[in-house]
Design an enzyme around this catalytic site. Structure first.
Site, PDB file in Angstrom:
ATOM      1  N   GLY A   1       2.706  -5.326 -12.832  1.00 45.96           N
ATOM      2  CA  GLY A   1       2.036  -6.550 -12.408  1.00 45.96           C
ATOM      3  C   GLY A   1       0.586  -6.359 -12.016  1.00 45.96           C
TER       4      GLY A   1
ATOM      5  N   ARG B   1       4.508 -17.162 -19.414  1.00 44.96           N
ATOM      6  CA  ARG B   1       5.854 -16.723 -19.815  1.00 44.96           C
ATOM      7  C   ARG B   1       6.527 -17.731 -20.743  1.00 44.96           C
ATOM      8  NH1 ARG B   1       7.487 -13.935 -14.090  1.00 44.96           N
ATOM      9  NH2 ARG B   1       6.777 -11.861 -14.696  1.00 44.96           N
TER      10      ARG B   1
ATOM     11  N   GLY C   1       8.762  -4.081 -13.453  1.00 42.97           N
ATOM     12  CA  GLY C   1       9.885  -3.198 -13.097  1.00 42.97           C
ATOM     13  C   GLY C   1      10.530  -2.607 -14.336  1.00 42.97           C
TER      14      GLY C   1
ATOM     15  N   LYS D   1       2.378   3.489  -3.800  1.00 41.76           N
ATOM     16  CA  LYS D   1       3.317   4.496  -3.295  1.00 41.76           C
ATOM     17  C   LYS D   1       3.772   5.515  -4.332  1.00 41.76           C
ATOM     18  CE  LYS D   1       6.502   2.743  -0.300  1.00 41.76           C
ATOM     19  NZ  LYS D   1       7.528   1.706  -0.104  1.00 41.76           N
TER      20      LYS D   1
HETATM   21  P1  AMP Z   1       1.982  -0.891  -6.676  1.00 38.60           P
HETATM   22  O1  AMP Z   1       2.727  -2.159  -6.360  1.00 38.60           O
HETATM   23  O2  AMP Z   1       2.632   0.339  -6.181  1.00 38.60           O
HETATM   24  O3  AMP Z   1       1.553  -0.820  -8.132  1.00 38.60           O
HETATM   25  O4  AMP Z   1       0.653  -0.957  -5.829  1.00 38.60           O
HETATM   26  C1  AMP Z   1      -0.361  -1.901  -6.031  1.00 38.60           C
HETATM   27  C2  AMP Z   1      -1.120  -2.043  -4.768  1.00 38.60           C
HETATM   28  O5  AMP Z   1      -1.618  -0.791  -4.378  1.00 38.60           O
HETATM   29  C3  AMP Z   1      -2.319  -2.958  -4.896  1.00 38.60           C
HETATM   30  O6  AMP Z   1      -2.102  -4.100  -4.124  1.00 38.60           O
HETATM   31  C4  AMP Z   1      -3.473  -2.119  -4.356  1.00 38.60           C
HETATM   32  O7  AMP Z   1      -4.302  -2.837  -3.476  1.00 38.60           O
HETATM   33  C5  AMP Z   1      -2.766  -1.016  -3.613  1.00 38.60           C
HETATM   34  N1  AMP Z   1      -3.573   0.202  -3.536  1.00 38.60           N
HETATM   35  C6  AMP Z   1      -4.212   0.822  -4.530  1.00 38.60           C
HETATM   36  N2  AMP Z   1      -4.915   1.866  -4.085  1.00 38.60           N
HETATM   37  C7  AMP Z   1      -4.738   1.919  -2.741  1.00 38.60           C
HETATM   38  C8  AMP Z   1      -5.219   2.780  -1.721  1.00 38.60           C
HETATM   39  N3  AMP Z   1      -6.031   3.783  -2.005  1.00 38.60           N
HETATM   40  N4  AMP Z   1      -4.817   2.532  -0.470  1.00 38.60           N
HETATM   41  C9  AMP Z   1      -3.997   1.498  -0.194  1.00 38.60           C
HETATM   42  N5  AMP Z   1      -3.495   0.658  -1.118  1.00 38.60           N
HETATM   43  C10 AMP Z   1      -3.861   0.867  -2.391  1.00 38.60           C
END
Ligand code: AMP
Length: 417
Positions: free
Chosen positions: A374, A36, A397, A219
């Site tokens: 990220g 950064r 974000g 999510k």
């Molecule tokens: P996000 O912060 O929503 O972008 O989510 C990223 C995280 O989602 C990473 O740490 C991944 O390990 C997790 N992730 C991706 N696919 C899955 C899955 N099928 N089940 C559980 N966690 C997941």
């Protein structure tokens, strides 16, 4: 871009107040990753070369907002930057008491302020506690807003021109990112911010087609507005990661013990319907890597779109990886946010890496590939293919809010051309 940039102002003899994103990982005073800081250097050097002096401000981490905390001090960053620039970077230990130090700056000199978040009014956020009535919370918020305005006025008093080069904080209406603009005549974007807006803005508003968006991560609920907005823009929407299972369940599939947000099933069904009505290709996993537990050493098997009871989907399967790569090949604009599986564990990384490889071919074929968020950035760095991407966003974000179609306060507050 319809906003002024640092190139649009005559900087000779001016004092520039610049918001940068120096929120770097530091352990015991040692900077662990200087990406950064390096990212802000082109704008910093340009300002100094043009004969201006410079006041730099940033936040670092999440201090309590009740004053100085050694772990969150920007002093090591000021010293590090000094070495990079080959000149002394003066340091103001209190960001709200730096008027004299700023006024003493000569052209070519730099002053770095201490962490702006040592003042809670920087963010202006009030957390409502259980013992607080609604009236009390409203009154507290109003009082803090007033203090935020005051802090922004102080920051503005340090110079003649405000430059925002902190895309990672541009989705926040904080004293140092947006409120300051009310008290400055000229508010411009730095090179980093300009590049982010050009890439993300063009991709979303004026994409060269075919436009493919790839969304993943844990999510659905984090990306509701992104899916809704992108459906009105893209030709193909690819979904992987934990969020895919809510969509699969909405289609009537079994998801076993996979991540699934049952309160979002109706929304997922509605999005699938909208995609069909708009003629948007909506791709979901046709096979998965299922595990018997959430563990790097779990037993795994390849299953179809249905996950059996007792198993959970932790990555897209090989057929899906192929399907997604085929959909990505030939795209002229690709935006990717979120991994296809739990890529942190080698057994569940292949889907994300396959998508990485497919996206890495887009730039060479004359298209534009944009990586935001990220975890997808971490995956791309891990793959060694970062140089093959057109643009890797510095703000997780902020880039998501852009994809939601929201106006970022730190960008909106800049002066129009
Ligand atoms: P996000 O912060 O929503 O972008 O989510 C990223 C995280 O989602 C990473 O740490 C991944 O390990 C997790 N992730 C991706 N696919 C899955 C899955 N099928 N089940 C559980 N966690 C997941």
């Amino acid at each position: 871009m319809n906003k002024m940039t640092i190139r649009d102002v005559d900087l000779k003899g001016k004092r520039v107040v610049m918001r940068v994103d120096f929120n770097v990982p530091i352990k015991e005073g040692v900077i662990k990753d200087d990406t950064r800081i390096r990212g802000a250097l082109p704008t910093i050097q340009y300002v100094l070369e043009q004969g201006a002096s410079l006041v730099l401000m940033s936040h670092l981490g999440r201090p309590s907002g009740k004053g100085y905390e050694a772990d969150y001090s920007l002093k090591p960053v000021a010293e590090y930057l000094g070495k990079m620039l080959g000149k002394t970077v003066a340091f103001a230990p209190d960001c709200a008491q730096a008027g004299d130090a700023a006024a003493a700056l000569q052209p070519g000199e730099v002053l770095m302020l201490e962490n702006t978040r040592f003042y809670k009014e920087e963010q202006g956020k009030v957390k409502k506690t259980d013992d607080m009535t609604d009236e009390e919370s409203t009154a507290k918020k109003a009082a803090l807003k007033e203090k935020q305005t005051e802090l922004a006025r102080i920051f503005a008093s340090y110079g003649d021109v405000f430059c925002n080069d902190a895309f990672g904080s541009a989705h926040r209406a904080h004293a140092s990112t947006a409120v300051i603009c009310k008290f400055m005549d000229v508010n411009v974007a730095g090179f980093l911010l300009e590049k982010e807006i050009e890439y993300l803005g063009n991709a979303v508003e004026n994409p060269v087609r075919p436009f493919v968006a790839i969304l993943g991560g844990a999510k659905v609920s984090d990306k509701l507005a992104v899916v809704r907005n992108l459906l009105t823009k893209v030709d193909t929407l690819i979904i992987g990661g934990g969020m895919a299972y809510t969509f699969l369940k909405a289609q009537g599939h079994e998801v076993g013990g996979s991540l699934c947000e049952n309160d979002q099933l109706e929304y997922a069904a509605e999005m699938l319907k909208q995609a069909a009505e708009r003629g948007v290709k909506f791709l979901l996993p046709v096979d998965n890597i299922a595990a018997d537990k959430f563990d790097a050493e779990a037993n795994t098997r390849i299953v179809g779109a249905d996950i059996p009871a007792g198993w959970m989907g932790l990555d897209i399967g090989p057929e899906t990886a192929k399907l997604y790569a085929d959909a990505i090949n030939g795209a002229k604009t690709v935006v990717w946010n979120g991994p296809m599986g739990c890529f942190e564990m080698p057994k569940f990384a292949e889907g994300t890496m396959a998508v990485c490889r497919a996206v890495s071919g887009i730039k060479a074929a004359g298209g534009i590939s944009i990586i935001g968020g990220g975890d997808s950035v971490a995956a791309v760095n891990k793959s060694g293919l970062a140089a093959e991407m057109s643009h890797i966003s510095t703000g997780g974000g902020a880039s998501l809010e852009y994809l939601e179609g929201k106006e970022l306060p730190g960008v909106a507050a800049l002066s129009d051309r």
